[in-house]
Design a protein around this motif. Structure first.
Motif, short mmCIF file in Angstrom:
data_model
loop_
_atom_site.label_atom_id
_atom_site.label_comp_id
_atom_site.label_asym_id
_atom_site.label_seq_id
_atom_site.Cartn_x
_atom_site.Cartn_y
_atom_site.Cartn_z
N VAL A 67 -17.52 -17.44 -11.22
CA VAL A 67 -18.59 -19.30 -11.78
C VAL A 67 -18.06 -20.15 -11.24
N GLY A 68 -18.59 -21.43 -11.25
CA GLY A 68 -17.69 -21.82 -10.25
C GLY A 68 -17.38 -23.00 -10.77
N SER A 69 -15.62 -23.18 -10.35
CA SER A 69 -14.82 -24.30 -11.45
C SER A 69 -14.11 -23.14 -12.06
N LYS A 70 -14.19 -22.00 -12.23
CA LYS A 70 -13.57 -21.26 -13.11
C LYS A 70 -12.02 -20.91 -12.28
N PRO A 71 -11.10 -20.69 -13.06
CA PRO A 71 -9.94 -20.48 -11.76
C PRO A 71 -10.49 -18.80 -11.48
N THR A 72 -9.88 -18.67 -10.38
CA THR A 72 -10.57 -17.08 -9.40
C THR A 72 -8.98 -16.91 -9.02
N ILE A 73 -8.82 -15.54 -8.40
CA ILE A 73 -7.77 -14.66 -8.33
C ILE A 73 -8.24 -13.82 -7.28
N VAL A 74 -7.88 -13.93 -6.37
CA VAL A 74 -8.26 -12.62 -4.64
C VAL A 74 -7.14 -11.06 -4.42
N ARG A 75 -7.40 -10.55 -5.15
CA ARG A 75 -6.71 -9.62 -4.25
C ARG A 75 -6.73 -9.12 -3.37
N VAL A 76 -6.00 -9.07 -2.51
CA VAL A 76 -6.31 -8.73 -0.97
C VAL A 76 -4.91 -7.23 -0.87
N TYR A 77 -6.13 -6.28 -0.02
CA TYR A 77 -5.22 -4.82 0.06
C TYR A 77 -5.50 -4.78 1.21
N ALA A 78 -4.05 -4.93 1.28
CA ALA A 78 -3.07 -5.44 2.70
C ALA A 78 -2.44 -3.57 2.77
N GLN A 79 -2.60 -2.55 3.40
CA GLN A 79 -2.45 -1.47 3.61
C GLN A 79 -2.01 -0.96 4.69
N THR A 80 -0.50 -0.30 5.22
CA THR A 80 0.31 0.26 5.86
C THR A 80 0.14 2.23 6.28
N ILE A 81 -1.56 1.91 7.41
CA ILE A 81 -2.27 2.86 7.98
C ILE A 81 -1.35 3.96 9.04
N ALA A 82 0.37 3.30 9.59
CA ALA A 82 0.80 3.92 9.96
C ALA A 82 2.51 3.32 10.01
N GLY A 83 3.20 4.89 10.40
CA GLY A 83 4.59 3.92 10.05
C GLY A 83 4.96 3.91 8.83
N THR A 84 6.66 2.87 8.78
CA THR A 84 7.07 2.87 7.67
C THR A 84 6.75 1.30 7.33
N PRO A 85 5.99 1.24 5.84
CA PRO A 85 5.89 0.32 5.39
C PRO A 85 6.18 -0.66 5.75
N PRO A 86 5.92 -2.01 6.47
CA PRO A 86 7.36 -3.13 6.36
C PRO A 86 7.53 -4.21 5.59
N SER A 87 8.57 -4.24 5.55
CA SER A 87 8.71 -5.72 3.56
C SER A 87 8.97 -7.28 4.51
N GLY A 88 8.89 -8.43 3.79
CA GLY A 88 8.86 -9.55 4.32
C GLY A 88 7.86 -9.93 5.11
N VAL A 89 6.63 -9.78 4.56
CA VAL A 89 5.04 -9.50 5.18
C VAL A 89 4.27 -10.92 4.17
N LYS A 90 3.92 -11.49 4.88
CA LYS A 90 3.13 -12.89 3.90
C LYS A 90 1.60 -12.30 4.52
N VAL A 91 0.22 -12.67 3.45
CA VAL A 91 -1.05 -12.37 3.74
C VAL A 91 -0.99 -14.37 3.23
#
Length: 567
Positions: free
Chosen positions: A72-96
């Motif tokens: 709906v136009g002009s209605k508050p909206t959240i985008v959930r970004v499904y970022a994932q680590t597919i190899a290695g150790t999950p890193p911290s301090g990452v921004k999207v």
């Protein structure tokens, strides 16, 4: 895709080239030849980490995994970004980040706070996704967004496929328009008076759960009602009254008339459990209690949901259950998000607001249906008012239709499903049928109470009427006899002005509708639906502007009396 190119070049050009002679020297008469293999070193980058964005979920209250619930136009909206680590150790301090454009014009970029990129983000875990609320300027039209993980390039990756693109379509939906009708309630069993309250405890919850860009709440003047609202029949009568007010006030069909009943006056309280509200299914009028802030919103969402055509969801043993509801136990079915409060609502815990259970939220099924109804019924139509006979039929305690006093006036037409049981006929002074019209009907059902209403707006007839009757087939089931207009047109109403009130009187006892306008009849405020001879109006309930009273006797035509008042 990110390349750590300078680092690779450094390794390449500083590595030793190993050259090994793989065969013995051979002497020839003419020349000496050497067979050589040249070995280049295999250089390991040392990067064992890889990040991706597997999907986006765009939600305004509830959403399916495929994002098929409309935005709906002009209605508050959240985008959930499904970022994932597919190899290695999950890193911290990452921004999207999210970057948006409309019609190839850049709208801007927003960036999340830094956190760990998990190996397996889940819809059921709000903290496992990067959740960004979109700016207001992005919430219209078609918007192309690009999501990027590790926007600051702090993670060394061996692939680095870090972007995800999506197209968001924000649909234009009318705002939800609610007119609160404060009810001055006199509780008959005790005689206690509970003054109507101009309080908005409903719009916050409606904004969060309804597919609308905004909720516009306004207040009507208070309406006096006397009865016992511990009794279902009195709830039905109040619903009938609020429905009549909407029609005779000339309110648009798109507007919800919401009768708000107080439960306390200081330390005195009349409500200790029982019926809390009732609303028509498919006609925008409801009545409900003015409860606490936390309870009033869900109650309003439920009753107004009926006005949007919704039946009950199957939990708590309600009457009038929606047989097509798709989820057992009235579960909301999909994951909800309270965008304004940043809260994830699990389908295993929350039930649909059209049920009798709690905690409640809105399912994708109900949300889609509310959206569809508001697209059509939420539009304000310029031709909403009609000048003609307002015909209303109520169901008595035995379920039989009873024709109510018929008024000839400009009003909001009643709409509903066409009745296959009853029609209305107009009779001339000789008793001949001069017009036949289908009746429209709506139903209201809550636990322990049900109501049905029929109605139609009929153009003003050219001939003098002798009566109106309701028929089932060819059989009359309810009738009202008309009085010639000349009986009323010679009458003179009298207005007595006191310090706190106006006393309006007239010399006949026929049920009379009394209303007041300050804009030459564009809108009205109705003070009485069937007064007989006299009406007292408190000045605090009058608009401050000068205006005109209209007195409309029932069961006649062309007999309206007017009286100017300078406030």
């Amino acid at each position: 895709m990110k390349f750590k190119s300078l680092f690779f070049l450094f390794l390449l050009f500083t590595a030793a080239i190993l050259i090994t002679n793989q065969s013995p020297k051979r002497q020839t008469a003419t020349a000496q030849a050497n067979d050589q293999l040249i070995y280049m070193p295999v250089i390991n980058s040392g990067y064992d980490t890889d990040l991706i964005i597997s999907s986006l979920e765009i939600t305004q209250a509830v959403q399916k995994a495929d994002n098929s619930v409309p935005l709906v136009g002009s209605k508050p909206t959240i985008v959930r970004v499904y970022a994932q680590t597919i190899a290695g150790t999950p890193p911290s301090g990452v921004k999207v980040s999210l970057t948006a454009a409309r019609n190839n014009t850049l709208l801007g970029t927003i960036t999340s706070t830094a956190k760990i990129v998990p190996k397996n983000p889940q819809r059921s875990d709000y903290s496992s996704t990067f959740n960004l609320q979109l700016p207001d300027s992005w919430l219209s039209g078609t918007v192309e967004i690009t999501a990027t993980v590790d926007v600051e390039n702090i993670v060394l990756e061996y692939k680095g496929n870090n972007n995800y693109n999506a197209t968001l379509v924000f649909n234009s939906v009318p705002p939800l328009d609610v007119k609160i009708v404060p009810i001055n309630y006199t509780h008959n069993p005790t005689g206690a008076f509970f003054p109507g309250q101009q309080q908005d405890r409903i719009s916050d919850y409606l904004k969060r759960t309804y597919p609308v860009p905004s909720v516009n709440v306004s207040f009507r003047g208070a309406y006096n009602f006397q009865g016992d609202l511990r009794n279902g029949n009195d709830w039905v009568q109040l619903l009938y009254d609020v429905t009549d007010l909407k029609q005779t006030d000339n309110a648009p069909n798109s507007q919800v008339y919401y009768g708000l009943v107080p439960i306390e006056n200081g330390a005195t309280q009349w409500f200790f459990g029982g019926i809390a509200g009732i609303g028509w299914v498919g006609w925008r009028a409801s009545v409900a209690l003015n409860l606490s802030q936390s309870s009033s919103g869900p109650l309003a969402a439920h009753e107004i949901g009926h006005n949007f055509g919704r039946n009950h969801a199957p939990c708590g043993n309600p009457a009038g259950v929606d047989a097509s509801y798709p989820y057992a136990g009235a579960s909301i079915g999909e994951y909800g998000v309270d965008v304004l409060n940043g809260q994830l609502l699990l389908p295993s815990q929350y039930v649909d607001m059209m049920s009798y259970c709690s905690p409640e939220w809105v399912s994708d099924y109900t949300y889609q249906a509310l959206y569809n109804d508001q697209l059509v019924s939420g539009k304000v139509l310029s031709q909403a008012r009609v000048d003609g006979l307002m015909i209303r039929v109520r169901m008595d305690e035995d379920g039989r239709p009873v024709l109510q006093p018929v008024y000839a006036l400009t009003h909001t037409p009643f709409v509903g499903d066409v009745s296959d049981e009853y029609a209305v006929e107009l009779l001339d002074v000789t008793g001949e049928v001069v017009g036949r019209y289908p009746l429209f009907t709506v139903l209201a059902e809550e636990e322990g109470v049900s109501a049905r209403m029929w109605g139609v707006s009929v153009p003003m007839p050219d001939v003098a009427l002798g009566g109106v009757r309701v028929v089932a087939g060819k059989t009359a089931v309810s009738e009202r006899v008309f009085t010639p207009a000349a009986f009323y047109t010679t009458a003179t109403p009298v207005l007595k002005d006191t310090a706190d009130s106006l006393v309006l009187s007239w010399p006949f006892s026929a049920p009379t509708l009394v209303r007041y306008t300050i804009d030459d009849g564009q809108t009205w405020i109705t003070y009485a639906l069937a007064a007989e001879g006299e009406l007292v109006i408190e000045k605090e309930n009058l608009p401050a502007e000068n205006g005109r009273f209209q007195l409309i006797p029932a069961d006649t035509t062309h007999a309206t009396l007017t009286l100017d008042y300078n406030n």
